[in-house]
Scaffold this motif. Structure first.
Motif, PDB file in Angstrom:
ATOM      1  N   ASP A 107      60.178  46.828 -66.612  1.00 16.74           N
ATOM      2  CA  ASP A 107      59.681  45.446 -66.901  1.00 16.74           C
ATOM      3  C   ASP A 107      58.123  45.367 -67.017  1.00 16.74           C
ATOM      4  OD1 ASP A 107      60.791  43.255 -68.015  1.00 16.74           O
ATOM      5  OD2 ASP A 107      60.687  42.252 -66.023  1.00 16.74           O
ATOM      6  N   ASP A 108      57.665  46.025 -65.910  1.00 19.23           N
ATOM      7  CA  ASP A 108      56.219  45.858 -65.524  1.00 19.23           C
ATOM      8  C   ASP A 108      55.508  46.685 -66.707  1.00 19.23           C
ATOM      9  OD1 ASP A 108      56.393  44.455 -63.235  1.00 19.23           O
ATOM     10  OD2 ASP A 108      56.381  45.884 -61.846  1.00 19.23           O
ATOM     11  N   LEU A 109      55.981  48.023 -66.980  1.00 13.44           N
ATOM     12  CA  LEU A 109      55.323  48.600 -67.799  1.00 13.44           C
ATOM     13  C   LEU A 109      55.494  48.109 -69.065  1.00 13.44           C
ATOM     14  CD1 LEU A 109      56.866  52.105 -66.709  1.00 13.44           C
ATOM     15  CD2 LEU A 109      54.412  51.459 -66.566  1.00 13.44           C
ATOM     16  N   ARG A 131      55.527  44.990 -69.793  1.00 16.66           N
ATOM     17  CA  ARG A 131      54.431  43.843 -69.973  1.00 16.66           C
ATOM     18  C   ARG A 131      53.150  44.354 -70.365  1.00 16.66           C
ATOM     19  NH1 ARG A 131      57.512  41.548 -65.837  1.00 16.66           N
ATOM     20  NH2 ARG A 131      56.257  42.063 -64.239  1.00 16.66           N
ATOM     21  N   GLU A 132      52.927  45.587 -69.651  1.00 17.09           N
ATOM     22  CA  GLU A 132      51.432  46.138 -69.608  1.00 17.09           C
ATOM     23  C   GLU A 132      51.240  46.910 -70.890  1.00 17.09           C
ATOM     24  OE1 GLU A 132      47.572  46.942 -68.387  1.00 17.09           O
ATOM     25  OE2 GLU A 132      49.188  45.637 -67.358  1.00 17.09           O
ATOM     26  N   PRO A 153      62.684  46.770 -62.627  1.00 17.00           N
ATOM     27  CA  PRO A 153      61.699  45.759 -62.362  1.00 17.00           C
ATOM     28  C   PRO A 153      60.328  46.832 -62.850  1.00 17.00           C
ATOM     29  CG  PRO A 153      62.855  45.489 -60.459  1.00 17.00           C
ATOM     30  CD  PRO A 153      63.750  46.390 -61.373  1.00 17.00           C
ATOM     31  N   ALA A 154      60.372  48.034 -62.360  1.00 20.20           N
ATOM     32  CA  ALA A 154      59.102  48.791 -62.742  1.00 20.20           C
ATOM     33  C   ALA A 154      59.135  49.079 -64.261  1.00 20.20           C
ATOM     34  CB  ALA A 154      59.223  50.331 -62.175  1.00 20.20           C
ATOM     35  N   VAL A 175      50.289  51.336 -62.767  1.00 15.11           N
ATOM     36  CA  VAL A 175      51.346  50.051 -62.879  1.00 15.11           C
ATOM     37  C   VAL A 175      52.434  50.361 -61.952  1.00 15.11           C
ATOM     38  CG1 VAL A 175      52.977  48.844 -64.430  1.00 15.11           C
ATOM     39  CG2 VAL A 175      50.739  49.410 -65.402  1.00 15.11           C
ATOM     40  N   VAL A 176      53.136  51.741 -61.745  1.00 13.96           N
ATOM     41  CA  VAL A 176      54.222  51.939 -61.030  1.00 13.96           C
ATOM     42  C   VAL A 176      53.864  52.725 -59.734  1.00 13.96           C
ATOM     43  CG1 VAL A 176      55.554  51.717 -63.075  1.00 13.96           C
ATOM     44  CG2 VAL A 176      54.791  53.872 -62.352  1.00 13.96           C
TER      45      VAL A 176
END
Length: 245
Positions: free
Chosen positions: A87-89, A91-92, A84-85, A213-214
């Motif tokens: 995935d967040d990176l 997207r950003e 998930p982390a 982000v993380v």
């Protein structure tokens, strides 16, 4: 001498892209622009071509090249899992200057060098290169320079260093930033006892932006340490001399 195509000229762009696709298909090398620095590219699934890339740069299997991809769908096909982390990176910061090291999909038939079961992946923010990636599939891409010399930010510098070891040169002018991508190691997020994201090379994306982000998943900032963004990592990590580009 290997041809140079000025891709700012529409007629040369079409011809250059066609010849680049053909060269990749023959297992040859291509120099192409990215949003960071110029890269030297080979078919990631052609072991002979990847070996030729490493030879052209003057490096060995202990420094395997990263892989450029056209999108997240290809990332999912190349890695064992996207935490998930990460995935967040993605997207950003994708497309952009962040290279992410993850465990590779074990079923893949490729040989990038001594990767120890990992792969470093990036989606560049360069329209022409993304279009080429859509047609060729994933490319092993390292910075367009000889090992130990600065990454090329223009086509003349790349050609002076790499010469006829490269079949086709795609020129898009001076690189937008000239700053190589940040490389992070997120492998411990996949089944690791102590999950943590390590920065292998500082570059286009700062630690502060990553931490926003993380959070605490990012390793603590180094104390009283001067980080050389062109320094090579330990031999067990993918090419961090320069995101590739």
């Amino acid at each position: 001498m290997s041809p140079v195509y000025d891709c700012r000229d529409e007629s040369q762009l079409l011809s250059g892209m066609r010849h680049a696709r053909q060269a990749i298909g023959r297992g040859e090398l291509v120099v192409l622009p990215t949003d960071t620095v110029y890269g030297i590219a080979a078919d990631a699934f052609n072991a002979r071509a990847v070996a030729g890339l490493l030879e052209a740069k003057g490096r060995g299997r202990q420094q395997p090249p990263p892989v450029l991809v056209p999108g997240v769908g290809t990332l999912r096909a190349l890695v064992a899992e996207i935490p998930p982390a990460v995935d967040d990176l993605v997207r950003e910061f994708w497309p952009g200057g962040l290279t992410i090291v993850l465990p590779a999909q074990p079923s893949l038939s490729w040989d990038l060098g001594d990767t120890h079961g990992t792969v470093a992946v990036r989606m560049p923010a360069q329209k022409m290169t993304l279009e080429l990636l859509e047609e060729t599939g994933p490319l092993a891409v390292s910075s367009a320079n000889l090992t130990g010399r600065a990454a090329a930010v223009d086509i003349d510098s790349a050609r002076d260093m790499l010469g006829d070891s490269v079949a086709v040169y795609l020129d898009a002018g001076v690189s937008e930033t000239g700053i190589a991508s940040t490389i992070i190691d997120a492998t411990t997020l996949v089944g690791g006892a102590e999950p943590q994201i390590r920065v292998l090379r500082e570059g286009a994306i700062s630690r502060d932006r990553l931490r926003a982000v993380v959070g605490d998943l990012l390793e603590p900032d180094p104390v009283d340490e001067v980080v050389d963004p062109l320094a090579a990592p330990a031999a067990t990590t993918p090419d961090a001399e320069a995101p590739g580009p």
